[in-house]
Motif scaffolding. Sequence first.
Motif, PDB file in Angstrom:
ATOM      1  N   SER A  53     -13.345   1.377   8.361  1.00 38.89           N
ATOM      2  CA  SER A  53     -12.995   2.244   8.500  1.00 38.89           C
ATOM      3  C   SER A  53     -11.573   1.289   8.685  1.00 38.89           C
ATOM      4  O   SER A  53     -11.237   1.278  10.082  1.00 38.89           O
ATOM      5  N   ASN A  54     -10.331   1.616   7.957  1.00 38.51           N
ATOM      6  CA  ASN A  54      -8.979   0.939   8.638  1.00 38.51           C
ATOM      7  C   ASN A  54      -8.081   2.219   8.599  1.00 38.51           C
ATOM      8  O   ASN A  54      -8.282   3.561   7.745  1.00 38.51           O
ATOM      9  N   PRO A  55      -7.440   2.456   9.206  1.00 34.57           N
ATOM     10  CA  PRO A  55      -6.604   3.589   9.068  1.00 34.57           C
ATOM     11  C   PRO A  55      -5.731   3.776   8.009  1.00 34.57           C
ATOM     12  O   PRO A  55      -5.542   4.709   6.881  1.00 34.57           O
ATOM     13  N   GLY A  56      -5.654   2.948   6.526  1.00 34.94           N
ATOM     14  CA  GLY A  56      -4.904   2.853   5.528  1.00 34.94           C
ATOM     15  C   GLY A  56      -3.469   3.046   5.094  1.00 34.94           C
ATOM     16  O   GLY A  56      -2.502   3.684   5.968  1.00 34.94           O
ATOM     17  N   PRO A  57      -2.866   2.963   4.069  1.00 31.62           N
ATOM     18  CA  PRO A  57      -1.932   2.865   3.863  1.00 31.62           C
ATOM     19  C   PRO A  57      -0.602   4.053   3.834  1.00 31.62           C
ATOM     20  O   PRO A  57       0.370   4.061   3.561  1.00 31.62           O
ATOM     21  N   ASP A  58      -1.627   5.639   3.615  1.00 35.57           N
ATOM     22  CA  ASP A  58      -0.402   6.540   3.991  1.00 35.57           C
ATOM     23  C   ASP A  58      -0.560   7.118   5.794  1.00 35.57           C
ATOM     24  O   ASP A  58       0.264   8.471   5.493  1.00 35.57           O
ATOM     25  N   VAL A  59      -0.698   5.843   6.628  1.00 32.67           N
ATOM     26  CA  VAL A  59      -0.953   6.248   8.023  1.00 32.67           C
ATOM     27  C   VAL A  59       0.038   4.981   8.122  1.00 32.67           C
ATOM     28  O   VAL A  59       0.203   4.147   7.751  1.00 32.67           O
TER      29      VAL A  59
END
Length: 399
Positions: free
Chosen positions: A78-84
């Motif tokens: 699980s990565n933070p993601g591009p919108d975080v």
Amino acid sequence: MAPEHRPLDFPFAFPRGTAQPDELALLRKEAPVARVVLATGDEAWLVTRYADVQLVLNDDRFSRAAAEAPDAPRMGASNPGPDVMLGMDGPDHVRLRRLAVKHFTNRRVERLRPWTQRLADSLLDTLAETGPPGDLVPGLALPVPLMLVLELLGVPPQDSPQLCAWTDTAFSMTRHSQEEIVAARGHLESYVSGMIALRREHPGDDLLGALVAERDEGGRLTEKELVGFAFLLVTAGYLSTVNAISSGVLTLLLNPGELARLRERPELVPTAVEELLRYNPSAISGALPRVLLEDVELGGVLIRAGEAVVPAIGSANHDPAVFEAPELVDVGRGANPHLAFGYGVHRCLGAQMARMELQVAVATLLRRLPGIRLAVPEHGLRWKDHPVSRGLLSLPVEW
């Protein structure tokens, strides 16, 4: 250029208690930029010296946004993601950080200290009534940062057990399947989306209400960014502080001379907290990976554009080039430029809040539970895994 070597498996196995893996000291001395294989099977460069770690954290050639690309090397499922915000660089990161930083000023944090103190006293009242022995993770280390975050966001306290369970799964490394991790993250995102919808129906003056207003009235962030912001606050907003409190207390318990010194001189609590953050045995890397945007030579090694770099903050904080006798705990240590909260543009927004929580937790424990000691052998302590930092599952104590 450093000689080729077979990539090492990372994260390294931790010895018992608060000691760091032996590999870190060896790499700092012989291969400060070393090839490693992550738990996902992806390869990266592990950076272990203070100066190099500081550069990686503060140089925009080492990109967090590029590390969120679908094909980028990953430390966990699980990565933070591009919108975080943790997954952004440049103008987008600056824009979101400016929206958030005003909510975490020293003045605002200090207004929360009396509330935090009352919570800590109440928790230790309960612990004292039911023990000894007692477990300091559910008894103090977990509820202090968790309840504070929920208070800031206006989240119902009764939701905390489910939020903790989802967060624990979403950020685990080996204890849960990919399907379970994805599902837990989906539950968290659905929950925060529901809280945002509720705040739109019933506006409040809490942090979540302020972020919703920034979105709806000011248009300063997108809906995905709003959900990502709330997700970050609900999860990372407490997780690292739980680990810092529990591992910090453990460090004191395993160094009784420094614990006695601190009890005799409680005015040292602020410097002791900085030392516990530096020494922190829960740190594995302490920072998310970066991906190179162009070729860079670091520590005598040429790293190519597109390759991943993991800055080992825990190792940097034990670098003898910066810290005298780094393997010794010194609650009165003077100059202490540790990197526990990162460095540069991605430095932790909640640093002052975490400091305040640690100060309250440590000072209250010293005052309320004299003679506190471990209730199990050091080798009997159990830790949970995490791609960035490990945390104690429990911390049994008696007094």
